[in-house]
Design a protein around this motif. Structure first.
Motif, PDB file in Angstrom:
ATOM      1  N   ILE A 217       0.852  -1.170  -0.019  1.00  0.00           N
ATOM      2  CA  ILE A 217      -0.172  -0.082   0.063  1.00  0.00           C
ATOM      3  C   ILE A 217       0.984   1.167   0.053  1.00  0.00           C
ATOM      4  O   ILE A 217       1.387   1.637   0.953  1.00  0.00           O
ATOM      5  CB  ILE A 217      -0.993   0.038   1.271  1.00  0.00           C
ATOM      6  N   GLN A 218       1.136   1.854  -1.234  1.00  0.00           N
ATOM      7  CA  GLN A 218       1.810   3.048  -1.290  1.00  0.00           C
ATOM      8  C   GLN A 218       1.423   4.030  -2.393  1.00  0.00           C
ATOM      9  O   GLN A 218       0.297   3.473  -3.287  1.00  0.00           O
ATOM     10  CB  GLN A 218       3.455   2.364  -1.601  1.00  0.00           C
ATOM     11  N   LEU A 219       2.038   4.940  -2.596  1.00  0.00           N
ATOM     12  CA  LEU A 219       1.573   5.992  -3.650  1.00  0.00           C
ATOM     13  C   LEU A 219       2.150   5.406  -4.929  1.00  0.00           C
ATOM     14  O   LEU A 219       3.108   4.738  -5.279  1.00  0.00           O
ATOM     15  CB  LEU A 219       2.082   7.322  -3.590  1.00  0.00           C
ATOM     16  N   LYS A 220       1.298   5.595  -6.119  1.00  0.00           N
ATOM     17  CA  LYS A 220       1.574   5.226  -7.575  1.00  0.00           C
ATOM     18  C   LYS A 220       2.812   5.903  -7.804  1.00  0.00           C
ATOM     19  O   LYS A 220       2.821   7.197  -7.537  1.00  0.00           O
ATOM     20  CB  LYS A 220       0.200   5.370  -8.236  1.00  0.00           C
ATOM     21  N   LYS A 221       3.667   5.210  -8.492  1.00  0.00           N
ATOM     22  CA  LYS A 221       4.741   5.872  -9.198  1.00  0.00           C
ATOM     23  C   LYS A 221       4.351   7.090 -10.094  1.00  0.00           C
ATOM     24  O   LYS A 221       3.459   6.968 -11.066  1.00  0.00           O
ATOM     25  CB  LYS A 221       5.785   5.070 -10.126  1.00  0.00           C
ATOM     26  N   ASN A 222       4.991   8.227  -9.927  1.00  0.00           N
ATOM     27  CA  ASN A 222       4.556   9.564 -10.660  1.00  0.00           C
ATOM     28  C   ASN A 222       2.907   9.655 -10.438  1.00  0.00           C
ATOM     29  O   ASN A 222       2.586  10.704 -11.428  1.00  0.00           O
ATOM     30  CB  ASN A 222       4.956   9.053 -12.066  1.00  0.00           C
ATOM     31  N   ASP A 223       2.479   9.622  -9.432  1.00  0.00           N
ATOM     32  CA  ASP A 223       1.085  10.091  -9.129  1.00  0.00           C
ATOM     33  C   ASP A 223       0.697  10.120  -7.824  1.00  0.00           C
ATOM     34  O   ASP A 223       0.356   9.404  -6.851  1.00  0.00           O
ATOM     35  CB  ASP A 223       0.026   8.813  -9.846  1.00  0.00           C
ATOM     36  N   LYS A 224       1.029  11.436  -7.193  1.00  0.00           N
ATOM     37  CA  LYS A 224       0.888  11.747  -6.031  1.00  0.00           C
ATOM     38  C   LYS A 224      -0.737  11.663  -5.068  1.00  0.00           C
ATOM     39  O   LYS A 224      -0.750  11.687  -4.227  1.00  0.00           O
ATOM     40  CB  LYS A 224       1.410  13.020  -5.576  1.00  0.00           C
ATOM     41  N   ASN A 225      -1.705  11.399  -6.011  1.00  0.00           N
ATOM     42  CA  ASN A 225      -2.930  11.462  -5.739  1.00  0.00           C
ATOM     43  C   ASN A 225      -3.685   9.853  -5.870  1.00  0.00           C
ATOM     44  O   ASN A 225      -4.653   9.808  -5.736  1.00  0.00           O
ATOM     45  CB  ASN A 225      -3.725  12.244  -6.234  1.00  0.00           C
ATOM     46  N   SER A 226      -2.794   8.953  -6.088  1.00  0.00           N
ATOM     47  CA  SER A 226      -3.453   7.579  -6.294  1.00  0.00           C
ATOM     48  C   SER A 226      -2.537   6.764  -5.290  1.00  0.00           C
ATOM     49  O   SER A 226      -1.276   6.495  -5.643  1.00  0.00           O
ATOM     50  CB  SER A 226      -3.140   7.040  -7.645  1.00  0.00           C
ATOM     51  N   ILE A 227      -3.161   6.224  -4.422  1.00  0.00           N
ATOM     52  CA  ILE A 227      -2.854   4.981  -3.349  1.00  0.00           C
ATOM     53  C   ILE A 227      -2.870   3.615  -4.265  1.00  0.00           C
ATOM     54  O   ILE A 227      -4.307   3.460  -4.606  1.00  0.00           O
ATOM     55  CB  ILE A 227      -3.165   4.969  -2.205  1.00  0.00           C
ATOM     56  N   ASN A 228      -1.908   2.967  -4.389  1.00  0.00           N
ATOM     57  CA  ASN A 228      -2.114   1.602  -5.104  1.00  0.00           C
ATOM     58  C   ASN A 228      -1.336   0.477  -4.628  1.00  0.00           C
ATOM     59  O   ASN A 228      -0.502   0.674  -3.710  1.00  0.00           O
ATOM     60  CB  ASN A 228      -1.840   1.576  -6.533  1.00  0.00           C
ATOM     61  N   GLY A 229      -1.633  -0.727  -5.023  1.00  0.00           N
ATOM     62  CA  GLY A 229      -0.833  -1.945  -4.529  1.00  0.00           C
ATOM     63  C   GLY A 229      -1.633  -3.253  -4.612  1.00  0.00           C
ATOM     64  O   GLY A 229      -2.484  -3.425  -5.845  1.00  0.00           O
ATOM     65  N   ALA A 406      14.046  -8.879   1.842  1.00  0.00           N
ATOM     66  CA  ALA A 406      14.015  -7.432   2.402  1.00  0.00           C
ATOM     67  C   ALA A 406      13.199  -6.666   1.754  1.00  0.00           C
ATOM     68  O   ALA A 406      12.350  -6.032   2.706  1.00  0.00           O
ATOM     69  CB  ALA A 406      15.568  -6.970   2.132  1.00  0.00           C
ATOM     70  N   ILE A 407      12.705  -6.693   0.458  1.00  0.00           N
ATOM     71  CA  ILE A 407      11.634  -5.777  -0.077  1.00  0.00           C
ATOM     72  C   ILE A 407      10.419  -6.301   0.340  1.00  0.00           C
ATOM     73  O   ILE A 407       9.640  -5.390   0.647  1.00  0.00           O
ATOM     74  CB  ILE A 407      11.907  -5.918  -1.618  1.00  0.00           C
ATOM     75  N   THR A 408      10.404  -7.409   0.487  1.00  0.00           N
ATOM     76  CA  THR A 408       8.757  -7.932   0.935  1.00  0.00           C
ATOM     77  C   THR A 408       8.588  -7.630   2.243  1.00  0.00           C
ATOM     78  O   THR A 408       7.527  -7.184   2.440  1.00  0.00           O
ATOM     79  CB  THR A 408       8.809  -9.427   0.943  1.00  0.00           C
ATOM     80  N   ARG A 409       9.358  -7.431   3.167  1.00  0.00           N
ATOM     81  CA  ARG A 409       9.459  -7.283   4.526  1.00  0.00           C
ATOM     82  C   ARG A 409       8.914  -5.649   4.643  1.00  0.00           C
ATOM     83  O   ARG A 409       8.143  -5.287   5.488  1.00  0.00           O
ATOM     84  CB  ARG A 409      10.569  -7.544   5.512  1.00  0.00           C
ATOM     85  N   ASP A 410       9.909  -4.910   3.957  1.00  0.00           N
ATOM     86  CA  ASP A 410       9.858  -3.420   4.223  1.00  0.00           C
ATOM     87  C   ASP A 410       9.174  -2.463   3.213  1.00  0.00           C
ATOM     88  O   ASP A 410       9.384  -1.303   3.205  1.00  0.00           O
ATOM     89  CB  ASP A 410      11.302  -2.947   4.186  1.00  0.00           C
ATOM     90  N   LYS A 411       8.517  -2.965   2.147  1.00  0.00           N
ATOM     91  CA  LYS A 411       8.236  -2.459   0.968  1.00  0.00           C
ATOM     92  C   LYS A 411       7.014  -1.263   1.499  1.00  0.00           C
ATOM     93  O   LYS A 411       6.722  -0.144   0.631  1.00  0.00           O
ATOM     94  CB  LYS A 411       7.486  -3.030  -0.179  1.00  0.00           C
ATOM     95  N   ASN A 412       6.539  -1.169   2.681  1.00  0.00           N
ATOM     96  CA  ASN A 412       5.413  -0.533   2.960  1.00  0.00           C
ATOM     97  C   ASN A 412       5.952   0.710   3.913  1.00  0.00           C
ATOM     98  O   ASN A 412       5.101   1.406   4.273  1.00  0.00           O
ATOM     99  CB  ASN A 412       4.235  -1.205   3.663  1.00  0.00           C
ATOM    100  N   ARG A 413       7.207   0.640   4.211  1.00  0.00           N
ATOM    101  CA  ARG A 413       7.606   1.903   4.883  1.00  0.00           C
ATOM    102  C   ARG A 413       8.043   3.054   4.017  1.00  0.00           C
ATOM    103  O   ARG A 413       9.014   2.980   3.256  1.00  0.00           O
ATOM    104  CB  ARG A 413       9.143   1.299   5.769  1.00  0.00           C
ATOM    105  N   ALA A 414       7.518   4.060   4.528  1.00  0.00           N
ATOM    106  CA  ALA A 414       7.818   5.381   3.714  1.00  0.00           C
ATOM    107  C   ALA A 414       9.220   5.933   3.808  1.00  0.00           C
ATOM    108  O   ALA A 414       9.732   6.384   2.971  1.00  0.00           O
ATOM    109  CB  ALA A 414       7.050   6.443   4.167  1.00  0.00           C
ATOM    110  N   SER A 415       9.880   5.554   4.911  1.00  0.00           N
ATOM    111  CA  SER A 415      11.239   5.937   5.127  1.00  0.00           C
ATOM    112  C   SER A 415      11.959   5.345   4.115  1.00  0.00           C
ATOM    113  O   SER A 415      13.236   5.936   3.907  1.00  0.00           O
ATOM    114  CB  SER A 415      11.520   5.407   6.522  1.00  0.00           C
TER     115      SER A 415
END
Length: 605
Positions: A217-229, A406-415
């Protein structure tokens, strides 16, 4: 590519805990800790694993009570049994064995761990055994049955134990082997301590028959108004109902899974407050099914590059950073707790950082969740370090698996803004192909973040040149340079000439030099605080003039243990390049860098 990768590695490495089965966000699930005191047996000859013909007990057709994983006890006084976990000494889990027992300080090899527990599993529930990390190879047995093997010292894995667990008297045995190997990741040669053991949390996770295993659950690439995943259910089927809820944004999206129990989504919103270091906004997010509700705290932000700029939420930033090892320097041990993570990140905050480079492997999940909360951007990397066996297909598959976990675990971290593929690897055709494979895998899993690697520079006719072919495939060109420590003149450093072949943002992933805290002298005496301070002053003057410079993460926040560093009275087994000593005392160079970051912060406000 991603699917075939898992098929290939499964054929070569049976029983590996692969990331497509990884349960994420374990901190917000129904869990029971198995942390605490575990009995252990040191087994350098692997007597508990091989018979006298060197045949693995767990690969023989008949059971053998000599195998340590059977936790066997003699039934009479004449029976020969040559081990006993219950009368063996104990270690604390999580933790490394090197710092807990003086006799194990330099030990590399096999140690068996054993923990007994009771668990009354309710009907229509499933149970999973989860390890945050074990260094390096783990073979796991429950009640004498092998659950599987995991390779890689810094990523999580789990096994289902629903059909094996008993209400009373379970015994969990883990064979841990931190032996270094040429074809491993990392390889035999590193510059940090090879801490062995069950180094992160161990927990039991209780789930319904169908449960939420994974989601993005993250912002869509190149679209700051779309949450996708997507949301992925374990043992889900077609037409399962899933609801994604973000109450603060008045979002409640109902979805329906496909035949594989997975559903992709896109949600529009113009009310999102974006995560950034000044305001690390996190939203309460719920994922609901008919069987459970799983909560998370997720921040939304965009990260991209445009020519020489790094853009966070569309605004150009400078990465004021520091590199960090996963170590508590005051204890001289592997860091493992939230408190350990807080110490390191608070030091970075005091230094004026808005960014940390977590070297040279994925750090504990505590670190990433804290970085989310306090507003610290993160570079995360895998231990493709120095002289990896780049021609070995198994080594590549090992690296890919660690990267995927690593990516599976941490992909929802905004940091996390940067996935790093490697550190200081010598260019060659085999190495280039190796890293390009990692880049392609990363993009197939997560296309929203930036990709980099810590490259090296070289010098020709007095010009510092950065022309590594891998730079063509990176979003950020990063490189390590040690002017004034491993060659080069500090006096001349500010006038250094640079030829960087890429019109991309440049980050100095490492620079620095050693100093023993409390050792004072002139700026012309190596190992003194004054020399380290001068080194930082001159390197900063040089870095400010580097074309396209947009960040740096000097080496390193605190002194850390390294068997390579043996100079008596100065190093004594510690890499002394830290800005903070292993006693927690700040060196003079700490304040030099802090002053520079104050200046940079004003320029990029």
């Amino acid at each position: 590519m991603h699917k075939s990768f898992f098929i290939k590695i499964a054929l070569i490495l049976p029983f590996i805990g692969l990331s497509q089965n990884l349960i994420i966000n374990t901190t917000n699930r129904n869990t029971t800790t198995l942390n605490g005191t575990w009995h252990y047996i040191v087994d350098p000859y692997q007597t508990g694993y091989y018979n006298y013909r060197h045949q693995p007990y767990d690969q023989l057709p008949e059971n053998n009570n000599a195998a340590f994983y059977n936790n066997y006890h003699a039934k009479n006084k004449m029976e020969l049994v040559e081990y006993n976990f219950d009368t063996s000494p104990t270690l604390l889990v999580p933790g490394d064995w090197n710092s807990q027992k003086e006799k194990l300080f330099y030990y590399e090899g096999t140690i068996w761990y054993k923990k007994s527990f009771d668990y009354n599993l309710p009907n229509k529930k499933r149970l999973f055994l989860y390890f945050g990390a074990i260094n390096y190879k783990a073979e796991v047995y429950l009640n004498g049955k092998k659950l599987g093997t995991h390779i890689g010292g810094f990523t999580p894995f789990n096994f289902e134990i629903t059909s094996i667990v008993k209400p009373v008297g379970n015994y969990l045995v883990v064979k841990v082997d931190n032996t270094r190997h040429k074809d491993a990741v990392p390889t035999t040669n590193t510059d940090w301590w090879n801490y062995g053991g069950i180094t992160r949390d161990v927990k039991l996770i209780e789930e319904p028959l169908t449960f939420i295993q994974d989601y993005n659950i993250q912002l869509k690439k190149n679209d700051k108004n779309s949450i996708n995943g997507y949301v992925k259910l374990n043992k889900g089927s077609k037409s399962e109902k899933v609801i994604i809820s973000i109450p603060e944004l008045k979002i409640e999206k109902q979805l329906t899974t496909d035949k594989d129990g997975k559903v992709k989504f896109e949600i529009k919103s113009k009310k999102i407050k974006y995560w950034n270091p000044k305001n690390p906004k996190l939203y309460d997010v719920s994922i609901k099914t008919d069987y459970q509700t799983l909560k998370d705290q997720i921040g939304f932000r965009t990260i991209e590059t445009k020519e020489s700029n790094i853009l966070l939420n569309g605004k150009s930033i400078f990465l004021r950073g520091i590199s960090i090892h996963e170590e508590n320097p005051m204890r001289g041990s592997r860091a493992y707790s939230t408190d350990d993570a807080l110490v390191a990140l608070n030091w970075a905050k005091e230094l004026g950082c808005n960014y940390v480079r977590l070297a040279h492997y994925p750090h504990n999940e505590h670190m990433l969740k804290l970085a989310d909360k306090i507003g610290m951007m993160v570079w995360e990397e895998i231990p493709v370090y120095w002289t990896i066996d780049f021609n070995n297909k198994n080594t590549l598959q090992n690296a890919e698996n660690q990267l995927s976990e690593a990516i599976t675990r941490d992909k929802n971290r905004a940091s996390i803004i940067i996935w790093s593929m490697a550190n200081e690897t010598p260019p060659s055709k085999a190495r280039n192909n190796f890293i390009k494979n990692l880049i392609n895998l990363t993009k197939s899993i997560d296309s929203t973040r930036l990709i980099s690697a810590a490259l090296e520079k070289h010098n020709s006719n007095g010009v510092n040149i950065v022309d590594d072919e891998i730079g063509k495939y990176l979003d950020i060109v990063a490189f390590n340079q040690y002017t004034g420590w491993y060659g080069g003149s500090l006096e001349d450093a500010p006038n250094a000439k640079w030829n960087i072949k890429f019109n991309k943002p440049v980050v100095i992933s490492e620079f620095g030099g050693g100093a023993l805290q409390g050792l004072h002298g002139t700026a012309k005496e190596r190992w003194t605080e004054e020399y380290q301070e001068y080194l930082y002053q001159q390197n900063i003057k040089m870095i400010e003039k580097i074309p396209n410079i947009r960040g740096m993460s000097p080496w390193i926040l605190a002194d850390f243990r390294s068997p390579k560093r043996v100079l008596p009275g100065i190093q004594d087994g510690w890499n002394r390049k830290g800005l903070i000593s292993n006693g927690g005392v700040k060196k003079k160079a700490f304040f030099t860098l802090k002053d520079f970051y104050k200046k940079i912060k004003k320029q990029y406000n």
